[in-house]
Design an enzyme around this catalytic site. Structure first.
Site, PDB file in Angstrom:
ATOM      1  N   ASP A 105     -14.211  32.029 -17.085  1.00 40.83           N
ATOM      2  CA  ASP A 105     -14.711  32.210 -15.728  1.00 40.83           C
ATOM      3  C   ASP A 105     -14.596  30.825 -15.098  1.00 40.83           C
ATOM      4  O   ASP A 105     -15.355  29.914 -15.413  1.00 40.83           O
ATOM      5  CB  ASP A 105     -16.161  32.705 -15.772  1.00 40.83           C
ATOM      6  N   ALA A 115     -14.635  29.459 -11.880  1.00 48.92           N
ATOM      7  CA  ALA A 115     -15.033  29.149 -10.501  1.00 48.92           C
ATOM      8  C   ALA A 115     -15.074  27.634 -10.228  1.00 48.92           C
ATOM      9  O   ALA A 115     -14.647  27.173  -9.182  1.00 48.92           O
ATOM     10  CB  ALA A 115     -16.397  29.779 -10.210  1.00 48.92           C
ATOM     11  N   LYS A 170     -15.235  28.577  -4.663  1.00 49.21           N
ATOM     12  CA  LYS A 170     -15.807  27.324  -5.162  1.00 49.21           C
ATOM     13  C   LYS A 170     -14.675  26.291  -5.220  1.00 49.21           C
ATOM     14  O   LYS A 170     -14.310  25.719  -4.203  1.00 49.21           O
ATOM     15  CB  LYS A 170     -16.455  27.538  -6.534  1.00 49.21           C
ATOM     16  N   TYR A 211       2.730  43.548   3.724  1.00 52.81           N
ATOM     17  CA  TYR A 211       1.999  44.306   2.704  1.00 52.81           C
ATOM     18  C   TYR A 211       2.525  43.975   1.314  1.00 52.81           C
ATOM     19  O   TYR A 211       1.760  43.785   0.373  1.00 52.81           O
ATOM     20  CB  TYR A 211       2.141  45.807   2.978  1.00 52.81           C
ATOM     21  N   PHE A 254     -22.544  34.249 -15.786  1.00 53.28           N
ATOM     22  CA  PHE A 254     -23.079  34.318 -14.427  1.00 53.28           C
ATOM     23  C   PHE A 254     -23.585  35.750 -14.158  1.00 53.28           C
ATOM     24  O   PHE A 254     -23.105  36.702 -14.770  1.00 53.28           O
ATOM     25  CB  PHE A 254     -22.002  33.914 -13.411  1.00 53.28           C
ATOM     26  N   ASP A 255     -24.536  35.892 -13.227  1.00 53.75           N
ATOM     27  CA  ASP A 255     -25.186  37.195 -12.959  1.00 53.75           C
ATOM     28  C   ASP A 255     -24.203  38.336 -12.719  1.00 53.75           C
ATOM     29  O   ASP A 255     -24.397  39.440 -13.209  1.00 53.75           O
ATOM     30  CB  ASP A 255     -26.044  37.192 -11.690  1.00 53.75           C
ATOM     31  N   HIS A 298     -33.812  39.750  -5.809  1.00 54.72           N
ATOM     32  CA  HIS A 298     -34.068  38.487  -5.102  1.00 54.72           C
ATOM     33  C   HIS A 298     -33.391  38.429  -3.733  1.00 54.72           C
ATOM     34  O   HIS A 298     -33.861  37.779  -2.823  1.00 54.72           O
ATOM     35  CB  HIS A 298     -33.715  37.280  -5.977  1.00 54.72           C
TER      36      HIS A 298
HETATM   37  N1  F0G Z   1     -18.738  33.161 -11.732  1.00 52.79           N
HETATM   38  C1  F0G Z   1     -19.514  32.105 -11.428  1.00 52.79           C
HETATM   39  C2  F0G Z   1     -19.689  31.014 -12.427  1.00 52.79           C
HETATM   40  C3  F0G Z   1     -20.160  32.055 -10.181  1.00 52.79           C
HETATM   41  O1  F0G Z   1     -20.942  31.018  -9.901  1.00 52.79           O
HETATM   42  C4  F0G Z   1     -19.945  33.103  -9.258  1.00 52.79           C
HETATM   43  C5  F0G Z   1     -20.590  33.081  -7.942  1.00 52.79           C
HETATM   44  C6  F0G Z   1     -19.109  34.169  -9.624  1.00 52.79           C
HETATM   45  C7  F0G Z   1     -18.526  34.159 -10.871  1.00 52.79           C
HETATM   46  C8  F0G Z   1     -18.861  35.327  -8.704  1.00 52.79           C
HETATM   47  O2  F0G Z   1     -17.993  34.960  -7.704  1.00 52.79           O
HETATM   48  O3  F0G Z   1     -19.300  35.158  -5.583  1.00 52.79           O
HETATM   49  O4  F0G Z   1     -16.798  35.074  -5.572  1.00 52.79           O
HETATM   50  O5  F0G Z   1     -17.964  37.079  -6.388  1.00 52.79           O
HETATM   51  N2  F0G Z   1     -21.517  32.295  -7.623  1.00 52.79           N
HETATM   52  C9  F0G Z   1     -22.129  32.144  -6.323  1.00 52.79           C
HETATM   53  C10 F0G Z   1     -23.247  31.149  -6.387  1.00 52.79           C
HETATM   54  C11 F0G Z   1     -22.488  33.406  -5.624  1.00 52.79           C
HETATM   55  O6  F0G Z   1     -23.988  31.000  -5.382  1.00 52.79           O
HETATM   56  O7  F0G Z   1     -23.399  30.474  -7.413  1.00 52.79           O
HETATM   57  P1  F0G Z   1     -18.026  35.611  -6.232  1.00 52.79           P
END
Ligand code: F0G
Length: 464
Positions: free
Chosen positions: A220, A222, A263, A72, A129-130, A455
């Site tokens: 960010d 990823a 990623k 832990y 990102f969304d 979506h």
């Molecule tokens: N930032 C970027 C640029 C992303 O592409 C994603 C996720 C996230 C943050 C969020 O990360 O999924 O680990 O919570 N992108 C995926 C996609 C879902 O299909 O492009 P997460």
């Protein structure tokens, strides 16, 4: 003759995938109510829905799975990851999180606040990102997109379409008091604009602007390794630098970073936040403990932290990136050579097909990119994802459809998972659809939709 790239690995374990018939696929997509997210993975032959969490781990990563320390507190796997983050990315402090959006939740709880604390605040950046945007707006703050205009023209050949327009950013800084801008977020590479990179020059300029206005800058990250590869390929002065040197230099300009490890971490789940400032790390750790887990695991199993520490080292190797980004470009050129309009230059993780151009006889009210996604699935069992009107959601005030400038079908390529023969197959399926594209005149209508992020769960039926 120059030798071409080839994957710097060979395949030790394989996973069977089922090659279905067209009749089966037509039945399955109808049962899925024409939503590609509702398909079972066994119903998909080549799955290009996302490159997130779908990569193949190496034998060295699998070995770490066995070595995972599940204590832990104070697990050795945590310290392995801490050392790697410090070595590769240059940050002394970090918090593990279960994935990228969890990292955003913790970071924004710390910097923006909780509840409606974001009212009146803005978070500028490059096409957030969304989930990033979602976490900003959930707190009633506003995400301000300062991406350069070239990003929105799919065929404009600009080497760094993820770049920030510095004049736009400065205008945001000048028109708000310092307290109204808790952070600036730079996404590398920029997923929403097509997996497009940010140049080192732009990173430096954004960073010095942030310093001048005393705004913290977070990346960010990823797909940070793919961003570094593009800098090496395209930016003057970087051709001779190693990827690891470029990565170090990129992050030198940031105060911290969020990471979706699914990623460029090449693991199936995980994320983290890294910080330069210990006091900020300390403040964020309270939220991490509440939302994710204690500081030395924060939502990740020890074994996954071990695998991630190896993944970060592997994804920052040149030979790996050359094959990875090379495979994406390989698919891109097959489609371009067949006269199919895709986002240029090709991104680091995906090819984005221009659905408006592909289906000229389909009204936009009938969801062009989604229709193309369904046709491609029916044709060859290939699953992409719509980046268009369904994803854009309705205007929350008027309830009307918001038609985005671009209707794209994203074909995201998982890391180390498919061969170029799969890419040939995907291209052939799309070319077949293209041959009958003029006659596709009927799309889909919504039968049921969620109020936001529709979506994922939308139910559709043929339009007429
Ligand atoms: N930032 C970027 C640029 C992303 O592409 C994603 C996720 C996230 C943050 C969020 O990360 O999924 O680990 O919570 N992108 C995926 C996609 C879902 O299909 O492009 P997460």
């Amino acid at each position: 003759m120059d030798l071409p790239y080839a994957e710097p690995f060979r395949i030790k374990t394989i996973e069977q995938i089922y090659r279905s018939t067209k009749a089966e696929r037509e039945r399955w997509i109808k049962e899925a109510q024409y939503n590609l997210f509702n398909l079972r993975s066994e119903q998909v032959f080549v799955d290009l829905l996302t490159d997130s969490g779908t990569g193949a781990m190496s034998s060295a990563q699998w070995a770490e799975i066995m070595l995972g320390d599940e204590s832990y507190a104070g697990a050795s796997s945590y310290y392995k990851l801490k050392d790697t983050i410090s070595d590769i990315l240059g940050f002394p402090h970090f918090l593990p999180c279960h994935q990228g959006r969890a990292a955003e939740n913790v970071l924004f709880s710390t910097l923006i606040g909780v509840g409606d604390a974001g009212a009146g605040k803005v978070v500028p950046g490059n096409s957030h990102f969304d989930t990033t945007k979602g976490h900003i707006e959930f707190r009633k703050a506003r995400a301000v997109d300062c991406t350069i205009a070239e990003a929105f023209d799919t065929e404009a050949d600009h080497p760094f379409k993820g770049n920030v327009d510095l004049a736009k950013l400065e205008a945001v800084f000048k028109s708000h008091p310092r307290e109204a801008i808790p952070v600036c977020m730079l996404t590398i590479t920029c997923n929403s604009s097509g997996g497009q990179p940010v140049s080192m020059e732009n990173i430096k300029a954004v960073s010095s602007l942030c310093r001048k206005f005393k705004i913290p800058l977070f990346f960010d990250s990823a797909r940070f390794a793919e961003n570094a590869y593009f800098i090496k390929q395209r930016e003057k002065g970087y051709a001779k630098k190693s990827i690891k040197e470029i990565v170090k230099e990129m992050f030198k300009h940031a105060d911290g970073m969020t990471m979706s490890s699914k990623k460029d971490g090449i693991v199936n789940i995980g994320g983290f936040i890294a910080f330069r400032d210990e006091a900020l790390w300390q403040r964020a750790s309270t939220f991490n403990i509440m939302f994710e887990g204690f500081n030395t695991y924060g939502g990740m199993a020890g074994r996954d932290m071990g695998a991630l520490s190896v993944g970060l080292r592997e994804s920052t190797e040149y030979d790996y990136l050359e094959a990875r980004v090379g495979q994406v470009a390989y698919l891109g050129s097959l489609l371009t050579n067949a006269g199919i309009s895709v986002q240029r230059p090709y991104g680091g993780h995906a090819i984005f097909v221009n659905a408006k151009k592909f289906l000229p006889n389909l009204p936009k009210e009938e969801f062009q990119a989604q229709t193309l996604g369904i046709e491609l699935y029916k044709e060859g069992g290939v699953r992409g994802v719509e980046i268009g009107t369904l994803l854009a959601d309705r205007d929350p005030e008027t309830g009307k459809e918001r038609y985005p400038a671009l209707e794209l079908l994203r074909l995201a390529i998982p890391r180390r998972t498919y061969t170029n023969a799969h890419m040939d197959y995907v291209a052939a399926a799309l070319i077949n659809v293209n041959e009958r594209a003029q006659s596709i005149r009927k799309g889909y209508r919504i039968v049921w939709e969620a109020p936001i992020m529709r979506h994922f769960t939308v139910r559709l039926a043929p339009a007429r």
